[in-house]
Design a protein around this motif. Structure first.
Motif, PDB file in Angstrom:
ATOM      1  N   ASN A  14     -24.026 -29.546 -13.743  1.00  0.00           N
ATOM      2  CA  ASN A  14     -23.256 -28.300 -13.797  1.00  0.00           C
ATOM      3  C   ASN A  14     -22.235 -28.228 -12.668  1.00  0.00           C
ATOM      4  O   ASN A  14     -21.103 -27.784 -12.863  1.00  0.00           O
ATOM      5  CB  ASN A  14     -24.204 -27.094 -13.724  1.00  0.00           C
ATOM      6  N   GLN A  15     -22.648 -28.701 -11.490  1.00  0.00           N
ATOM      7  CA  GLN A  15     -21.750 -28.684 -10.339  1.00  0.00           C
ATOM      8  C   GLN A  15     -20.564 -29.622 -10.565  1.00  0.00           C
ATOM      9  O   GLN A  15     -19.408 -29.283 -10.249  1.00  0.00           O
ATOM     10  CB  GLN A  15     -22.516 -29.083  -9.078  1.00  0.00           C
ATOM     11  N   ILE A  16     -20.851 -30.796 -11.111  1.00  0.00           N
ATOM     12  CA  ILE A  16     -19.795 -31.782 -11.361  1.00  0.00           C
ATOM     13  C   ILE A  16     -18.846 -31.292 -12.448  1.00  0.00           C
ATOM     14  O   ILE A  16     -17.622 -31.436 -12.344  1.00  0.00           O
ATOM     15  CB  ILE A  16     -20.424 -33.135 -11.734  1.00  0.00           C
ATOM     16  N   ILE A  17     -19.385 -30.711 -13.497  1.00  0.00           N
ATOM     17  CA  ILE A  17     -18.550 -30.164 -14.569  1.00  0.00           C
ATOM     18  C   ILE A  17     -17.622 -29.079 -14.016  1.00  0.00           C
ATOM     19  O   ILE A  17     -16.449 -28.997 -14.375  1.00  0.00           O
ATOM     20  CB  ILE A  17     -19.428 -29.603 -15.699  1.00  0.00           C
ATOM     21  N   SER A  18     -18.165 -28.274 -13.115  1.00  0.00           N
ATOM     22  CA  SER A  18     -17.361 -27.207 -12.507  1.00  0.00           C
ATOM     23  C   SER A  18     -16.196 -27.779 -11.705  1.00  0.00           C
ATOM     24  O   SER A  18     -15.059 -27.303 -11.799  1.00  0.00           O
ATOM     25  CB  SER A  18     -18.253 -26.344 -11.607  1.00  0.00           C
ATOM     26  N   THR A  19     -16.452 -28.811 -10.918  1.00  0.00           N
ATOM     27  CA  THR A  19     -15.377 -29.414 -10.110  1.00  0.00           C
ATOM     28  C   THR A  19     -14.330 -30.079 -10.999  1.00  0.00           C
ATOM     29  O   THR A  19     -13.136 -30.072 -10.668  1.00  0.00           O
ATOM     30  CB  THR A  19     -15.946 -30.453  -9.124  1.00  0.00           C
ATOM     31  N   LEU A  20     -14.759 -30.648 -12.135  1.00  0.00           N
ATOM     32  CA  LEU A  20     -13.811 -31.261 -13.066  1.00  0.00           C
ATOM     33  C   LEU A  20     -12.913 -30.201 -13.695  1.00  0.00           C
ATOM     34  O   LEU A  20     -11.689 -30.363 -13.765  1.00  0.00           O
ATOM     35  CB  LEU A  20     -14.562 -32.031 -14.154  1.00  0.00           C
ATOM     36  N   LYS A  21     -13.525 -29.129 -14.164  1.00  0.00           N
ATOM     37  CA  LYS A  21     -12.755 -28.070 -14.822  1.00  0.00           C
ATOM     38  C   LYS A  21     -11.776 -27.406 -13.859  1.00  0.00           C
ATOM     39  O   LYS A  21     -10.682 -26.995 -14.267  1.00  0.00           O
ATOM     40  CB  LYS A  21     -13.708 -27.033 -15.413  1.00  0.00           C
ATOM     41  N   GLN A  22     -12.152 -27.298 -12.599  1.00  0.00           N
ATOM     42  CA  GLN A  22     -11.296 -26.652 -11.602  1.00  0.00           C
ATOM     43  C   GLN A  22     -10.362 -27.653 -10.912  1.00  0.00           C
ATOM     44  O   GLN A  22      -9.647 -27.294  -9.985  1.00  0.00           O
ATOM     45  CB  GLN A  22     -12.161 -25.940 -10.554  1.00  0.00           C
ATOM     46  N   ASN A  23     -10.388 -28.894 -11.410  1.00  0.00           N
ATOM     47  CA  ASN A  23      -9.486 -29.934 -10.897  1.00  0.00           C
ATOM     48  C   ASN A  23      -9.659 -30.174  -9.397  1.00  0.00           C
ATOM     49  O   ASN A  23      -8.702 -30.467  -8.681  1.00  0.00           O
ATOM     50  CB  ASN A  23      -8.038 -29.556 -11.197  1.00  0.00           C
ATOM     51  N   GLN A  24     -10.917 -30.095  -8.951  1.00  0.00           N
ATOM     52  CA  GLN A  24     -11.223 -30.284  -7.535  1.00  0.00           C
ATOM     53  C   GLN A  24     -11.600 -31.754  -7.290  1.00  0.00           C
ATOM     54  O   GLN A  24     -12.768 -32.131  -7.321  1.00  0.00           O
ATOM     55  CB  GLN A  24     -12.372 -29.357  -7.111  1.00  0.00           C
ATOM     56  N   ILE A  25     -10.590 -32.567  -7.032  1.00  0.00           N
ATOM     57  CA  ILE A  25     -10.801 -34.017  -6.942  1.00  0.00           C
ATOM     58  C   ILE A  25     -11.743 -34.378  -5.799  1.00  0.00           C
ATOM     59  O   ILE A  25     -12.705 -35.129  -5.986  1.00  0.00           O
ATOM     60  CB  ILE A  25      -9.448 -34.749  -6.754  1.00  0.00           C
ATOM     61  N   LYS A  26     -11.474 -33.876  -4.619  1.00  0.00           N
ATOM     62  CA  LYS A  26     -12.286 -34.247  -3.463  1.00  0.00           C
ATOM     63  C   LYS A  26     -13.746 -33.832  -3.643  1.00  0.00           C
ATOM     64  O   LYS A  26     -14.658 -34.620  -3.379  1.00  0.00           O
ATOM     65  CB  LYS A  26     -11.722 -33.616  -2.189  1.00  0.00           C
TER      66      LYS A  26
END
Length: 455
Positions: A14-26
């Motif tokens: 869920n955390q990884i999906i969230s960073t992908l959707k929010q375009n948070q590369i780092k």
């Protein structure tokens, strides 16, 4: 590198999906790349096409290669269709040659040629070499990423070489010593290298009694050798002794799984149909030959019963025990078959020999038959009021089980002598043969004692 528990995996996903959707590369890279590759693969599979595109953008081809290698063949094909040509070419160049060869052996044709053309020549040549070997041989499953050294090298020089070449090698725990013609002459373990003085010459620490396999050695035989010697890897040489590659223990684990699946399919007369991903039509097509063959064997069973029709008409009660005789014979024969195939696969049969094995199985059949006969001679008179009927059923079962164990043991041995896989003596085949023999014994004894049986 973090290895997730089942409880944590969904939280990380869920955390990884969230960073992908929010375009948070780092944030994505910090979280995703610290995971174990197995968990990375599982999370990647759970993502949709749009999020896959983000992953390709956030990870370099070299980083994604680790994930691609962990996917099964169907997911690999689907993923390749999503990648652009330059990204996939860089990815394949980074992957181990044996993993690329495994993938290309599945896709074949124009797509395979296109991938090889897009790769660097040196990398592509290694893959082509692996593809040139016959399937299911050491050459086909070996990897080219290994470290070879010279007998004249110093320990300090070898360690320095490991620092540069080690990251790209499949394993560094064994270092293979070759001469000027690249012929394998010895092996040095990493432990021997570390504890040796820095000025020690490789020739003084290497072992010259190297256990190796040739490129045309069957993959199952390679697995047996690695298991026997508890190796992490085994060197693969040509018939002239030239070192060509190594087979690692993780490759062997894949081989053992493949062979076990194949044997399971043979046992159940479902060879090639154990993959749940194939269609119903494909499964039926693969299973139908054995089913049709066994159907004809079933006609023989029916013929045996028909031959003793008069006996059945005289004593209808005999029909009650037909399923008991057939099931017991089939089950006992299948047990012996499983024991023998396992013994042949592990090599324990060669250690004990044919006579010892047959004596043990025959003795087992006699004891099983005796136990069952005693039980029936107690129960049948109580239920049906006939001691003679109990004797017929009991003695029939005793003889049937004694013979069934021998058949279950002999058939796979005979097939193995013909250089075929003993697992093709499938459970249904052995069961049907023992059914026929069991019925012949049962009705022959019953017919001989017919006049003494109560009408």
């Amino acid at each position: 590198m973090v290895k997730l528990t089942e409880q944590d995996r969904q939280q990380y996903a869920n955390q990884i999906i969230s960073t992908l959707k929010q375009n948070q590369i780092k944030q994505f890279r910090d979280t995703f790349l610290e995971l174990h590759p197995t968990d990375q693969v599982e999370i990647f599979i759970s993502l949709d096409r749009a999020l896959h595109e983000r992953v390709y953008h956030f990870l370099s081809p070299e980083e994604f290669a680790e994930i691609f290698q962990g996917l099964d063949i169907d997911h690999q094909k689907a993923t390749l269709a999503e990648l652009d040509e330059s990204y996939s070419a860089s990815m394949f160049n980074t992957m181990h040659a044996d993993d690329v060869a495994d993938f290309l052996s599945e896709v074949k044709g124009v797509k395979s040629d296109t991938i090889l053309t897009s790769m660097d020549k040196a990398e592509a040549d290694e893959v082509k070499e692996l593809l040139s070997y016959a399937p299911e041989t050491a050459g086909a499953i070996m990897t080219k990423e290994f470290i070879s050294i010279s007998s004249s090298d110093l320990a300090a020089d070898v360690i320095e070489k490991l620092r540069h070449e080690g990251p790209d090698a499949e394993t560094i725990y064994y270092l293979y010593v070759v001469d000027s013609r690249n012929i394998l002459v010895g092996v040095v373990s990493l432990r021997d290298l570390i504890v040796a003085p820095s000025t020690e010459v490789v020739e003084n620490m290497m072992s010259t009694r190297v256990v190796s396999v040739t490129t045309d050695t069957d993959q199952e035989e390679v697995a047996k050798i690695i298991k026997k010697y508890d190796f992490l890897a085994a060197p693969v040489v040509t018939n002239d002794g030239v070192l060509s590659g190594i087979v690692t223990v993780d490759d062997v684990m894949d081989v053992l799984e493949e062979e076990a699946t194949e044997d399971f399919g043979e046992f159940t007369a479902a060879k090639g149909a154990t993959d749940v991903n194939i269609s119903s039509f494909q499964a039926a097509r693969k299973r139908s030959p054995w089913i049709i063959l066994l159907m004809f064997f079933g006609l023989i069973t029916a013929g045996v019963i028909g031959r003793f029709e008069e006996t059945l008409e005289e004593i209808v009660l005999l029909a009650v025990f037909i399923p008991l005789i057939m099931d017991s014979a089939g089950n006992t024969g299948t047990q012996s078959l499983a024991v023998m195939v396992r013994a042949l696969a592990t090599g324990s049969f060669e250690k004990k020999g044919l006579l010892h094995t047959l004596k043990r199985e025959f003795g087992t059949g006699i004891m099983l038959g005796l136990i069952c006969a005693v039980v029936l001679m107690i129960i049948v008179p109580i239920l049906y009021g006939s001691y003679l009927l109990a004797f017929i059923v009991g003695i029939s079962l005793f003889l049937t089980l004694s013979i069934a164990t021998i058949i279950g043991a002999v058939v796979p041995i005979a097939i193995n002598k013909l250089k075929l896989d003993p697992a093709i003596a499938s459970g249904p085949f052995i069961t049907t043969v023992n059914d026929i023999l069991g019925l012949l014994i049962y009705f022959s004894i019953a017919t001989a004692l017919l006049e003494h049986l109560p009408q």
